[in-house]
Design a protein around this motif. Structure first.
Motif, mmCIF file in Angstrom:
data_model
loop_
_atom_site.group_PDB
_atom_site.id
_atom_site.type_symbol
_atom_site.label_atom_id
_atom_site.label_comp_id
_atom_site.label_asym_id
_atom_site.label_seq_id
_atom_site.Cartn_x
_atom_site.Cartn_y
_atom_site.Cartn_z
ATOM 1 N N GLN A 55 7.128 9.612 5.711
ATOM 2 C CA GLN A 55 7.166 10.890 4.993
ATOM 3 C C GLN A 55 8.301 10.913 3.972
ATOM 4 O OE1 GLN A 55 6.554 10.422 8.358
ATOM 5 N NE2 GLN A 55 6.306 12.444 9.309
ATOM 6 N N ALA A 56 9.431 10.311 4.342
ATOM 7 C CA ALA A 56 10.577 10.269 3.434
ATOM 8 C C ALA A 56 10.253 9.472 2.176
ATOM 9 C CB ALA A 56 11.785 9.671 4.149
ATOM 10 N N VAL A 57 9.629 8.315 2.344
ATOM 11 C CA VAL A 57 9.282 7.481 1.201
ATOM 12 C C VAL A 57 8.201 8.163 0.352
ATOM 13 C CG1 VAL A 57 8.343 5.243 0.495
ATOM 14 C CG2 VAL A 57 9.984 5.370 2.378
ATOM 15 N N ALA A 58 7.263 8.849 1.013
ATOM 16 C CA ALA A 58 6.230 9.579 0.270
ATOM 17 C C ALA A 58 6.857 10.675 -0.579
ATOM 18 C CB ALA A 58 5.216 10.181 1.241
ATOM 19 N N TYR A 59 7.853 11.350 -0.040
ATOM 20 C CA TYR A 59 8.533 12.392 -0.810
ATOM 21 C C TYR A 59 9.288 11.778 -1.985
ATOM 22 C CZ TYR A 59 11.619 16.284 -1.987
ATOM 23 O OH TYR A 59 12.300 17.260 -2.656
ATOM 24 N N SER A 60 9.925 10.649 -1.775
ATOM 25 C CA SER A 60 10.611 9.966 -2.871
ATOM 26 C C SER A 60 9.641 9.624 -3.997
ATOM 27 C CB SER A 60 11.281 8.690 -2.363
ATOM 28 O OG SER A 60 11.823 7.927 -3.413
ATOM 29 N N GLU A 61 8.438 9.239 -3.612
ATOM 30 C CA GLU A 61 7.448 8.811 -4.599
ATOM 31 C C GLU A 61 6.971 9.961 -5.483
ATOM 32 O OE1 GLU A 61 3.708 5.654 -4.627
ATOM 33 O OE2 GLU A 61 4.341 6.576 -2.748
ATOM 34 N N THR A 62 7.141 11.196 -5.044
ATOM 35 C CA THR A 62 6.731 12.342 -5.870
ATOM 36 C C THR A 62 7.632 12.510 -7.086
ATOM 37 O OG1 THR A 62 8.129 13.995 -4.741
ATOM 38 C CG2 THR A 62 5.933 13.549 -3.799
ATOM 39 N N GLY A 63 8.852 11.951 -7.035
ATOM 40 C CA GLY A 63 9.798 12.107 -8.131
ATOM 41 C C GLY A 63 10.409 13.482 -8.222
ATOM 42 N N ARG A 64 10.279 14.289 -7.158
ATOM 43 C CA ARG A 64 10.755 15.670 -7.188
ATOM 44 C C ARG A 64 12.075 15.866 -6.452
ATOM 45 N NH1 ARG A 64 9.247 18.993 -10.668
ATOM 46 N NH2 ARG A 64 9.355 20.787 -9.241
ATOM 47 N N GLY A 75 0.820 -1.205 0.000
ATOM 48 C CA GLY A 75 0.000 0.000 0.000
ATOM 49 C C GLY A 75 0.852 1.252 0.000
ATOM 50 N N GLY A 76 0.240 2.368 0.388
ATOM 51 C CA GLY A 76 0.928 3.644 0.448
ATOM 52 C C GLY A 76 1.766 3.773 1.702
ATOM 53 N N PRO A 77 2.328 4.949 1.946
ATOM 54 C CA PRO A 77 3.197 5.152 3.108
ATOM 55 C C PRO A 77 2.537 4.830 4.440
ATOM 56 C CG PRO A 77 3.441 6.961 1.557
ATOM 57 C CD PRO A 77 2.300 6.134 1.048
ATOM 58 N N GLU A 78 1.205 4.828 4.459
ATOM 59 C CA GLU A 78 0.504 4.521 5.708
ATOM 60 C C GLU A 78 0.727 3.088 6.177
ATOM 61 O OE1 GLU A 78 -2.209 3.448 2.339
ATOM 62 O OE2 GLU A 78 -0.977 5.207 2.830
ATOM 63 N N VAL A 79 1.217 2.195 5.325
ATOM 64 C CA VAL A 79 1.458 0.813 5.746
ATOM 65 C C VAL A 79 2.791 0.663 6.473
ATOM 66 C CG1 VAL A 79 0.096 -0.034 3.801
ATOM 67 C CG2 VAL A 79 2.601 0.013 3.624
ATOM 68 N N LEU A 80 3.623 1.697 6.445
ATOM 69 C CA LEU A 80 4.920 1.627 7.117
ATOM 70 C C LEU A 80 4.734 1.873 8.614
ATOM 71 C CD1 LEU A 80 7.191 3.586 4.596
ATOM 72 C CD2 LEU A 80 6.673 1.140 4.688
ATOM 73 N N ALA A 81 5.312 1.001 9.422
ATOM 74 C CA ALA A 81 5.160 1.081 10.876
ATOM 75 C C ALA A 81 6.519 1.267 11.545
ATOM 76 C CB ALA A 81 4.488 -0.182 11.404
ATOM 77 N N TYR A 82 6.588 2.186 12.484
ATOM 78 C CA TYR A 82 7.804 2.444 13.277
ATOM 79 C C TYR A 82 7.646 1.654 14.564
ATOM 80 C CZ TYR A 82 11.174 5.292 15.963
ATOM 81 O OH TYR A 82 12.221 5.737 16.741
ATOM 82 N N VAL A 83 8.379 0.539 14.705
ATOM 83 C CA VAL A 83 8.089 -0.434 15.754
ATOM 84 C C VAL A 83 9.365 -0.906 16.445
ATOM 85 C CG1 VAL A 83 6.006 -1.264 14.599
ATOM 86 C CG2 VAL A 83 8.206 -2.330 14.082
ATOM 87 N N ASP A 84 9.175 -1.627 17.539
ATOM 88 C CA ASP A 84 10.269 -2.312 18.221
ATOM 89 C C ASP A 84 10.404 -3.718 17.640
ATOM 90 O OD1 ASP A 84 11.086 -0.389 20.263
ATOM 91 O OD2 ASP A 84 9.093 -0.701 21.100
ATOM 92 N N VAL A 85 11.637 -4.103 17.319
ATOM 93 C CA VAL A 85 11.903 -5.450 16.813
ATOM 94 C C VAL A 85 13.135 -5.990 17.539
ATOM 95 C CG1 VAL A 85 10.916 -4.958 14.540
ATOM 96 C CG2 VAL A 85 13.368 -4.634 14.921
ATOM 97 N N PRO A 86 13.328 -7.311 17.520
ATOM 98 C CA PRO A 86 14.508 -7.875 18.190
ATOM 99 C C PRO A 86 15.810 -7.430 17.528
ATOM 100 C CG PRO A 86 12.850 -9.567 17.786
ATOM 101 C CD PRO A 86 12.419 -8.359 17.018
ATOM 102 N N MET A 87 16.824 -7.247 18.355
ATOM 103 C CA MET A 87 18.153 -6.924 17.838
ATOM 104 C C MET A 87 18.697 -8.116 17.057
ATOM 105 S SD MET A 87 20.737 -4.613 18.055
ATOM 106 C CE MET A 87 20.678 -3.773 19.650
#
Length: 323
Positions: free
Chosen positions: A304-313, A10-22
């Motif tokens: 937000q970073a990936v969304a900006y990349s997707e603009t191609g600008r 999906g769009g950038p909304e599917v990206l999650a900032y989470v805790d994961v194991p080291m």
């Protein structure tokens, strides 16, 4: 540790900032504390599962690997017992799945190399995918030689800014194509001439090129052939987006059109490797390649970073900082 993951397409909304194991390094791996990561169009293609043909490799209904990001630069924290090329404290950069995270592991024989002492983590993190694509397109597919003339269509983007500099380092005459706002930037990178596509069409010029490196795909192969020398080469890198074939369209066009063209046409899918990273490290150390960084985001702002990349600008590269 903190990382950015995705569990569905999906769009950038599917990206999650989470805790994961080291992660824990295996015998032939190094553990890297990531200081900066680079964003590439490749990232949002994985995020969206687009073009759909990609899902044959990444998972049909949902991604089989939840990690995100590819380009990284950081410091070695620990090494496996069989590792001999790296040691804790080494500054390294390269490509690894899961670069949008505070730590990652990479095989010592994989796409990882030592950073030059005079290069920052941000500068190095911007390099791997884009600069290796530019290098392999110019050197391998394009077979560029000193004294030849090359046109880079899309010279202000991630791959394009590196292609201008690498082509100059190879002794070529370099012409770029980009919008008005980026003309001075590309000239500053070393381009000998820049076409402002809002004012002129390079396919209607009197120039004749040994090589055209095309990141945009906004002109037909036959139109490009008009400004190529009889022995010229056209290398397609990526191309327009689309649900089904998207950037792979260039490969299909090359196969269909090549029999009707005098010049050689090819497409490239870059292969990350340690040798080319070391080559680029030398160019960076010598000041011949410098990363053009457009915007910086924190790891928590990856969507937000990936969304900006997707603009191609983006003018150059987008960086995610961990510090």
């Amino acid at each position: 540790m903190k990382a950015v993951t995705y569990g569905c397409y999906g769009g950038p909304e599917v990206l999650a900032y989470v805790d994961v194991p080291m992660p824990v390094p295996k015998a032939d791996e190094v553990l890297v504390k990531v200081h900066a990561a680079g964003v590439n169009p490749l990232d949002w293609h994985f995020m969206r599962g687009s073009p759909f043909v990609m899902r044959l490799m990444t998972g049909i209904g949902a991604p089989s690997d939840a990690s995100m990001g590819r380009d990284f630069a950081g410091e070695v924290q620990a090494v496996g017992e069989k590792v001999t090329r790296f040691k804790p404290g080494d500054r390294v950069f390269g490509g690894a799945n899961g670069a949008f995270a505070e730590y990652l592991v990479r095989r010592e024989t994989g796409s990882i190399a030592l950073m030059p002492d005079n290069v920052s983590f941000e500068q190095a993190a911007a390099v791997p995918v884009a600069a290796i694509t530019a290098l392999q397109a110019l050197r391998d597919n394009g077979q560029l030689q000193a004294g030849q003339k090359v046109l880079i269509n899309g010279s202000s983007g991630g791959v394009g800014t590196y292609a201008v500099q690498i082509a100059k380092s190879m002794g070529a005459e370099v012409h770029g194509v980009n919008s008005t706002r980026n003309v001075e930037m590309v000239l500053g990178l070393g381009a000998d001439r820049v076409f402002d596509y809002k004012k002129e069409n390079y396919t209607e010029s009197d120039e004749r090129y040994d090589l055209i490196l095309d990141m945009v795909g906004n002109h037909s192969l036959l139109d490009n052939s008009k400004v190529m020398k009889p022995t010229g080469r056209l290398v397609q890198v990526g191309g327009p987006s689309g649900d089904w074939v998207g950037p792979f369209r260039g490969m299909i066009e090359a196969l269909l059109t090549a029999p009707f063209m005098e010049q050689e046409v090819s497409s490239i899918m870059a292969q990350l490797n340690g040798d080319d990273l070391a080559n680029l490290a030398s160019l960076m150390s010598a000041g011949k390649v410098t990363s053009q960084i457009d915007r910086r985001f924190s790891l928590a702002e990856t969507a937000q970073a990936v969304a900006y990349s997707e603009t191609g600008r983006a003018r150059g590269k987008i960086i995610i900082g961990m510090d």
